[in-house]
Design a protein around this motif. Structure first.
Motif, PDB file in Angstrom:
ATOM      1  N   SER A  65       0.810  -1.210   0.000  1.00 41.07           N
ATOM      2  CA  SER A  65       0.000   0.000   0.000  1.00 41.07           C
ATOM      3  C   SER A  65       0.847   1.265   0.000  1.00 41.07           C
ATOM      4  CB  SER A  65      -0.920   0.015   1.223  1.00 41.07           C
ATOM      5  OG  SER A  65      -1.777  -1.107   1.227  1.00 41.07           O
ATOM      6  N   TYR A  66       0.293   2.322  -0.595  1.00 37.73           N
ATOM      7  CA  TYR A  66       0.931   3.632  -0.499  1.00 37.73           C
ATOM      8  C   TYR A  66       1.065   4.008   0.975  1.00 37.73           C
ATOM      9  CZ  TYR A  66       1.655   5.818  -5.061  1.00 37.73           C
ATOM     10  OH  TYR A  66       2.165   6.186  -6.282  1.00 37.73           O
ATOM     11  N   HIS A  67       2.252   4.532   1.337  1.00 40.89           N
ATOM     12  CA  HIS A  67       2.506   4.903   2.720  1.00 40.89           C
ATOM     13  C   HIS A  67       3.604   5.950   2.777  1.00 40.89           C
ATOM     14  CE1 HIS A  67       5.379   1.690   1.789  1.00 40.89           C
ATOM     15  NE2 HIS A  67       6.186   2.230   2.699  1.00 40.89           N
ATOM     16  N   THR A  68       3.763   6.544   3.944  1.00 42.17           N
ATOM     17  CA  THR A  68       4.820   7.530   4.180  1.00 42.17           C
ATOM     18  C   THR A  68       5.625   7.118   5.412  1.00 42.17           C
ATOM     19  OG1 THR A  68       3.428   8.933   5.587  1.00 42.17           O
ATOM     20  CG2 THR A  68       3.410   9.392   3.218  1.00 42.17           C
ATOM     21  N   HIS A  69       6.834   7.694   5.514  1.00 40.67           N
ATOM     22  CA  HIS A  69       7.681   7.516   6.692  1.00 40.67           C
ATOM     23  C   HIS A  69       8.184   8.879   7.150  1.00 40.67           C
ATOM     24  CE1 HIS A  69       7.904   3.190   6.011  1.00 40.67           C
ATOM     25  NE2 HIS A  69       8.413   3.379   4.805  1.00 40.67           N
ATOM     26  N   THR A  70       8.634   8.921   8.394  1.00 48.16           N
ATOM     27  CA  THR A  70       9.285  10.131   8.919  1.00 48.16           C
ATOM     28  C   THR A  70      10.798  10.011   8.823  1.00 48.16           C
ATOM     29  OG1 THR A  70       9.205   9.237  11.161  1.00 48.16           O
ATOM     30  CG2 THR A  70       7.366  10.644  10.475  1.00 48.16           C
ATOM     31  N   PHE A  71      11.272   9.104   7.994  1.00 43.71           N
ATOM     32  CA  PHE A  71      12.699   8.851   7.776  1.00 43.71           C
ATOM     33  C   PHE A  71      12.843   8.330   6.352  1.00 43.71           C
ATOM     34  CE2 PHE A  71      10.501   5.581  10.164  1.00 43.71           C
ATOM     35  CZ  PHE A  71      10.482   4.553   9.224  1.00 43.71           C
ATOM     36  N   ALA A  72      14.078   8.268   5.871  1.00 39.07           N
ATOM     37  CA  ALA A  72      14.332   7.835   4.501  1.00 39.07           C
ATOM     38  C   ALA A  72      14.230   6.315   4.370  1.00 39.07           C
ATOM     39  CB  ALA A  72      15.714   8.290   4.049  1.00 39.07           C
ATOM     40  N   GLU A  73      13.937   5.872   3.133  1.00 38.44           N
ATOM     41  CA  GLU A  73      13.897   4.444   2.814  1.00 38.44           C
ATOM     42  C   GLU A  73      14.592   4.200   1.484  1.00 38.44           C
ATOM     43  OE1 GLU A  73      10.830   0.646   2.318  1.00 38.44           O
ATOM     44  OE2 GLU A  73      10.008   2.679   2.425  1.00 38.44           O
ATOM     45  N   SER A  74      15.334   3.086   1.413  1.00 37.95           N
ATOM     46  CA  SER A  74      15.955   2.613   0.179  1.00 37.95           C
ATOM     47  C   SER A  74      15.333   1.280  -0.197  1.00 37.95           C
ATOM     48  CB  SER A  74      17.460   2.449   0.378  1.00 37.95           C
ATOM     49  OG  SER A  74      18.027   1.635  -0.638  1.00 37.95           O
ATOM     50  N   ILE A  75      15.037   1.114  -1.501  1.00 36.73           N
ATOM     51  CA  ILE A  75      14.417  -0.104  -2.012  1.00 36.73           C
ATOM     52  C   ILE A  75      15.240  -0.584  -3.207  1.00 36.73           C
ATOM     53  CG2 ILE A  75      12.348  -1.102  -3.063  1.00 36.73           C
ATOM     54  CD1 ILE A  75      10.778   1.255  -1.697  1.00 36.73           C
ATOM     55  N   THR A  76      15.718  -1.835  -3.158  1.00 41.23           N
ATOM     56  CA  THR A  76      16.504  -2.413  -4.243  1.00 41.23           C
ATOM     57  C   THR A  76      15.881  -3.739  -4.648  1.00 41.23           C
ATOM     58  OG1 THR A  76      18.520  -1.437  -3.303  1.00 41.23           O
ATOM     59  CG2 THR A  76      18.800  -3.137  -4.984  1.00 41.23           C
ATOM     60  N   LEU A  77      15.565  -3.892  -5.924  1.00 43.91           N
ATOM     61  CA  LEU A  77      14.991  -5.145  -6.403  1.00 43.91           C
ATOM     62  C   LEU A  77      16.089  -6.199  -6.513  1.00 43.91           C
ATOM     63  CD1 LEU A  77      12.503  -6.676  -7.532  1.00 43.91           C
ATOM     64  CD2 LEU A  77      13.268  -5.969  -9.814  1.00 43.91           C
ATOM     65  N   VAL A 122      15.443  -3.755   1.564  1.00 43.48           N
ATOM     66  CA  VAL A 122      14.995  -2.447   2.029  1.00 43.48           C
ATOM     67  C   VAL A 122      15.893  -1.984   3.171  1.00 43.48           C
ATOM     68  CG1 VAL A 122      12.605  -2.828   1.331  1.00 43.48           C
ATOM     69  CG2 VAL A 122      13.303  -3.394   3.661  1.00 43.48           C
ATOM     70  N   ALA A 123      16.081  -0.675   3.244  1.00 39.20           N
ATOM     71  CA  ALA A 123      16.823  -0.057   4.338  1.00 39.20           C
ATOM     72  C   ALA A 123      16.049   1.161   4.797  1.00 39.20           C
ATOM     73  CB  ALA A 123      18.225   0.343   3.895  1.00 39.20           C
ATOM     74  N   LEU A 124      15.895   1.295   6.101  1.00 35.51           N
ATOM     75  CA  LEU A 124      15.139   2.393   6.695  1.00 35.51           C
ATOM     76  C   LEU A 124      16.026   3.092   7.713  1.00 35.51           C
ATOM     77  CD1 LEU A 124      12.697  -0.321   7.072  1.00 35.51           C
ATOM     78  CD2 LEU A 124      11.699   1.728   6.101  1.00 35.51           C
ATOM     79  N   ALA A 125      16.038   4.407   7.666  1.00 36.41           N
ATOM     80  CA  ALA A 125      16.932   5.192   8.520  1.00 36.41           C
ATOM     81  C   ALA A 125      16.327   5.395   9.915  1.00 36.41           C
ATOM     82  CB  ALA A 125      17.225   6.540   7.870  1.00 36.41           C
ATOM     83  N   SER A 126      16.006   4.261  10.548  1.00 38.14           N
ATOM     84  CA  SER A 126      15.432   4.279  11.891  1.00 38.14           C
ATOM     85  C   SER A 126      15.572   2.873  12.473  1.00 38.14           C
ATOM     86  CB  SER A 126      13.953   4.667  11.850  1.00 38.14           C
ATOM     87  OG  SER A 126      13.337   4.481  13.117  1.00 38.14           O
ATOM     88  N   ASP A 127      15.769   2.769  13.791  1.00 41.31           N
ATOM     89  CA  ASP A 127      15.754   1.459  14.425  1.00 41.31           C
ATOM     90  C   ASP A 127      14.393   1.151  15.038  1.00 41.31           C
ATOM     91  OD1 ASP A 127      15.738   2.938  16.827  1.00 41.31           O
ATOM     92  OD2 ASP A 127      17.902   2.811  17.036  1.00 41.31           O
ATOM     93  N   ALA A 128      13.419   2.055  14.829  1.00 44.32           N
ATOM     94  CA  ALA A 128      12.048   1.832  15.290  1.00 44.32           C
ATOM     95  C   ALA A 128      11.090   2.304  14.195  1.00 44.32           C
ATOM     96  CB  ALA A 128      11.794   2.581  16.595  1.00 44.32           C
TER      97      ALA A 128
END
Length: 286
Positions: A65-77, A122-128
Motif C-alpha cells: 500500500s501507499y505509505h509515508t515515513h518520517t525517515f528515509a527508505e531505500s528499495i533495491t529489487l 529495504v533499508a530504513l533510517a530508523s531502528d524503530a
C-alpha cells in the motif's frame, strides 16, 4: 591523495556491542499486510542503532500500500519484476535497480508478475520504523527508462548505467545514496562487487553498518574473528575494525548501508583487524 591509515581507531569510538551475522531465514519476520512479508536482518532486535534493513517478499500480483515515513527508505529489487511508485511517478525496476525516498513522500511497490514473488532489499533510517498508510489518489506517470528521479524528492539508480568506482583492489562500487547525492538524507549506502581476491582495507565507522551478501561467498574479518558469509547480513556496530574479502573463485556482491549520511570509512593499520592487534582487547595500548 588519501590519508595514511591510522595506527588504531580513536578511543572515542570504542565499541559497546559485538558484530552479528544473520543468515537469510534466521531474521525477525513481520507480515506487513496480506501478501507482503518483511524479514528484518539488521534492526532493534539485534541491537542496531539508527538503522533497519531486511528483505521484503511481495506475493504475485500484490501491491504494498501507499505509505509515508518520517525517515528515509531505500528499495533495491533483488529478484522478480516490480514497479516502485512515488506519488504516482512509476519506475519499472530491473534487477539491482534502486529507489531512495526521503522522509515524507508517499510511495508503494507493486509486483508485476502473476506467478512469481518479488524480493527486495529495504533499508530504513530508523531502528524503530513505522509507516502511515495513505490513499492512492495519485495520477500514474510512467517515468522514462533514463530517469534518475525527481529533484528534491526520490532518487532512482539504474544499476546497468550507474557510475562505478574502486573501493579496494578488484572491486567495483556504486554509491546509491548519501547526503551529497540527496541533501538532508540520514543514511548512506550502495552496492559493492568483489571479484576473486577483491577486498577492502581494515577500517571502522562512526556509525552502525549493515552488509547484505546478495551473491557469492564473502569472508568478513572482525578484529581477527573470521565469519564466512553466503546469503547473510552482517551488523557491524560503530567502532568495530573489519573488512571484507572474496577468497573464492567467483564474484561476490553486497548491498551496504550506513546509519550515517556520508559513506566514510576510517582506514586503520591492518594489524588492528587481527587477534593480536585488536585495539579493543584487554591490555591494548590506548
Amino acid at each position: 591523495m588519501s590519508s595514511p591509515p591510522l595506527a588504531r581507531p580513536p578511543e572515542s569510538m570504542r565499541p559497546d556491542r559485538m558484530e552479528v551475522m544473520t543468515p537469510i531465514g534466521a531474521g525477525a519476520f513481520l507480515d506487513v499486510e496480506p501478501g507482503v512479508r518483511l524479514e528484518c536482518l539488521v534492526g532493534a532486535h539485534n541491537g542496531t542503532r539508527g538503522l533497519t534493513t531486511g528483505l521484503v517478499t511481495i506475493a504475485p500480483s500484490t501491491a504494498l500500500s501507499y505509505h509515508t515515513h518520517t525517515f528515509a527508505e531505500s528499495i533495491t529489487l533483488l529478484k522478480g519484476r516490480a514497479i516502485a511508485a512515488v506519488e504516482g511517478r512509476e519506475y519499472v525496476l530491473e534487477p539491482l535497480d534502486n529507489v531512495v525516498i526521503p522522509r515524507g513522500p508517499a510511495h508503494q511497490v507493486r509486483n508485476l508478475s502473476d506467478t512469481e514473488p518479488a524480493i527486495l532489499h529495504v533499508a530504513l533510517a530508523s531502528d524503530a520504523p513505522t509507516r502511515t498508510i495513505v490513499d492512492d489518489t495519485f495520477p500514474r506517470i510512467a517515468m522514462p527508462d533514463e530517469a534518475n528521479g525527481l529533484a528534491g524528492a526520490e532518487r532512482f539508480n539504474r544499476f546497468r548505467t550507474a557510475e562505478r568506482f574502486a573501493a579496494g583492489p578488484n572491486t567495483a562500487f556504486i554509491d546509491f545514496f548519501n547526503e551529497t547525492l540527496m541533501p538532508g538524507l540520514e543514511m548512506s549506502g550502495g552496492y559493492g562487487l568483489f571479484l576473486p581476491g577483491g577486498r577492502l582495507p581494515a577500517h571502522v565507522h562512526d556509525f552502525d553498518e549493515s552488509i547484505s551478501i546478495i551473491d557469492g561467498d564473502a569472508l568478513c574479518i572482525v578484529e581477527g574473528r573470521r565469519h564466512p558469509m553466503r546469503d547473510a547480513t552482517a551488523l557491524q556496530p560503530r567502532g568495530r575494525v573489519h573488512y571484507f574479502i572474496n577468497e573464492s573463485d567467483e564474484p561476490m556482491a553486497m548491498i551496504w548501508v550506513y546509519a550515517g549520511p556520508s559513506p566514510i570509512r576510517i582506514v586503520v593499520d591492518e594489524s588492528c583487524a587481527t587477534v593480536e592487534g585488536n585495539p579493543w582487547r584487554e591490555g591494548a595500548t590506548r
